[in-house]
Write a protein that holds these residues in place. Structure first.
Motif, PDB file in Angstrom:
ATOM      1  N   ALA A 279      41.606  41.419  47.150  1.00  0.00           N
ATOM      2  CA  ALA A 279      40.786  42.728  47.252  1.00  0.00           C
ATOM      3  C   ALA A 279      40.082  42.974  45.901  1.00  0.00           C
ATOM      4  N   LEU A 280      39.996  41.929  44.895  1.00  0.00           N
ATOM      5  CA  LEU A 280      38.987  42.092  43.696  1.00  0.00           C
ATOM      6  C   LEU A 280      37.672  42.389  43.803  1.00  0.00           C
ATOM      7  N   PRO A 281      36.930  42.003  44.626  1.00  0.00           N
ATOM      8  CA  PRO A 281      35.614  42.277  44.837  1.00  0.00           C
ATOM      9  C   PRO A 281      35.383  43.736  45.057  1.00  0.00           C
ATOM     10  N   ILE A 282      36.291  44.355  46.082  1.00  0.00           N
ATOM     11  CA  ILE A 282      35.996  45.770  46.331  1.00  0.00           C
ATOM     12  C   ILE A 282      36.899  46.621  45.789  1.00  0.00           C
ATOM     13  N   PHE A 283      38.135  46.347  45.241  1.00  0.00           N
ATOM     14  CA  PHE A 283      39.356  47.190  44.632  1.00  0.00           C
ATOM     15  C   PHE A 283      39.347  46.803  43.150  1.00  0.00           C
ATOM     16  N   LYS A 284      38.334  46.374  42.466  1.00  0.00           N
ATOM     17  CA  LYS A 284      38.657  46.079  40.872  1.00  0.00           C
ATOM     18  C   LYS A 284      38.816  47.501  40.224  1.00  0.00           C
TER      19      LYS A 284
END
Length: 494
Positions: A279-284
């Protein structure tokens, strides 16, 4: 004549054998129930507290059921000592009896010192159940048992315990306890899990006075269960500060975990970490907000309560898959922590959300020594290593239609989804959720080109539903996310 001699010899041998057997059984019965081995590294600012804690141990002293042994080192030169602690008395042993190279000044930050102490203690003061207490300043996974510029790392402690048990063939300790700050970490507990049934630690700072040994030691009786021991170790420590019998300028925390459950906890942490990493790329930003709101401890902002982190992640990230693994991890923590307690000193750090163990969660890169721990094989290590990596752009996902579809009945009895996107997504996951947020249908579809066409889902009951769409790249990273709720479906059933 010879026959009589043979019979006599045989009788003598049998008597000797069985006599020796009975003697060994009797000797085993006479072994104390508890061996309490304390590794007291006081060659630092804690030298006065070392004396205080020895005095607390002397208030109880060794008995038929308990042997208390301490290896101590204070701040002056040539002041290392080895004591068998009796009531109101310290019986000293020459250090050369442990290791003929030992002199009066030991390096307590050397793993060989810990190993040799434990070999000597278990040989000279064997017990059916043993407790190891490592006493000193602590800095979590980074170091403990400071002695000048020397200190023990957790991998060094593990190696010392490995060598000690190889030499002595001893079973695991009943408890390994850290009378030191910040040692209540998952990474530490998992690193040492093969060497103890239970492991104790504090998530926050410990006050200078540390454990109240006189409250604990007299409770080490023959019939004490592991669960009762865990309760007393935690409760006696926290309660002594809560009721004001011992002064502290800090709030206090303590917990004891069962090592039997740590492997299952590792697996759930891996699942949790994989979802966060994806999820890092969208929900950092959302993950960072969750981290910022997680229970922390002022002394090290990169140590965060693992249980509370799962709550914050669940509250901040909309992904159904992330919320599910967060709940699963939380349940496993509950199964692993045998007993936990904390107390908030008025006007000091609020530790209300401390639930038993912290985890290392840096934002500006992983310190080099962390990779020496066994945690380097986990997906958590991958996640925090990727955390500072620049976030990838979204794929410009555009939904063409997610409205209920009229199939000629005059009612919306299904949901039709089409979408276009830019980027290199390779997989789509669609979840339909009921009003309770429960997944009732999941569609996983490989993506080719830059569109998806005519995905249709139909529940078996009329009502309001939600749709969650996630696009993933080949490496499993989330490329985009779409969510729509309150899609009304009317099946027009008679």
């Amino acid at each position: 004549m010879s026959r009589k001699i043979s019979i006599a010899v045989a009788f003598f041998l049998l008597s000797t054998i069985f006599g020796q057997f009975n003697y060994d059984a009797s000797a085993e019965d006479e072994i104390p129930e508890w061996g309490f081995y304390v590794y007291m590294a006081g060659d630092n600012t804690l030298y006065d507290e070392l004396t205080d804690d020895l005095n607390e141990m002397k208030m109880v002293g060794s008995s038929d059921e308990l042997d208390i042994v301490a290896l101590t080192d204070k701040i002056n030169d040539n002041d290392s000592h080895l004591y068998h602690i009796q009531k109101h008395n310290l019986v000293e042993t020459n250090l050369s009896e442990v290791n003929n190279t030992w002199e009066r000044e030991l390096d307590m930050g050397d793993g060989d010192t810990l190993r040799d102490f434990l070999i000597w203690a278990s040989d000279n003061f064997p017990a059916k159940r043993k407790i190891l207490v490592i006493w000193n300043h602590g800095s979590g996974w980074e170091k403990v048992a400071e002695d000048g510029y020397s200190y023990l790392t957790v991998p060094e402690i593990k190696n010392s315990l490995n060598e000690y048990r190889e030499v002595t063939n001893q079973s695991p300790f009943t408890l390994i306890g850290f009378d030191a700050c910040l040692m209540g970490m998952f990474e530490i507990m998992h690193e040492l899990k093969e060497h103890a049934n239970m492991i104790h630690g504090s998530e926050a700072y410990e006050p200078l006075e540390g454990w109240t040994y006189n409250n604990l030691l007299y409770k080490l009786k023959r019939n004490l269960s592991d669960e009762e021991l865990a309760y007393h170790v935690v409760n006696d420590y926290v309660e002594s500060y809560r009721n004001g019998s011992v002064y502290t300028s800090y709030s206090v925390t303590a917990s004891v975990v069962s090592t039997n459950n740590l492997e299952s906890l590792w697996n759930e942490l891996d699942n949790f970490s994989s979802e966060l990493n994806s999820a890092l790329p969208i929900f950092k930003d959302e993950i960072n907000n969750a981290r910022d709101n997680t229970q922390r401890f002022d002394q090290n902002p990169n140590y965060r309560d693992l249980y509370d982190l799962t709550i914050q992640v669940e509250q901040n990230l909309p992904l159904v898959s992330v919320r599910e693994v967060a709940r699963n991890l939380r349940e496993e923590i509950n199964r692993t922590v045998i007993f936990e307690d904390h107390w908030i000193k008025p006007g000091k750090l609020n530790v209300e959300r401390a639930k038993g163990m912290t985890i290392y969660f840096p934002t500006e890169g992983v310190k080099s020594g962390y990779g020496n721990l066994g945690i380097n094989q986990s997906k958590w290590f991958d996640f925090i290593s990727n955390y500072e990596t620049p976030v990838q752009p979204k794929s410009n996902f555009e939904i063409v239609n997610t409205k209920g579809t009229d199939t000629g009945t005059g009612h919306n009895d299904s949901v039709h989804i089409s979408a276009t996107f830019e980027g290199e997504a390779s997989k789509l996951i669609l979840n339909m959720l009921n009003p309770n947020g429960e997944i009732i249908e999941t569609i996983v579809q490989n993506v080719e080109g830059n569109s998806i066409v005519n995905i249709t889902v139909q529940p078996n009951k009329s009502g309001n539903y939600s749709i969650e769409l996630t696009l993933y790249s080949d490496n499993g990273l989330l490329q985009d996310y779409y969510y729509e709720e309150n899609i009304y479906i009317d099946l027009n059933l008679p």
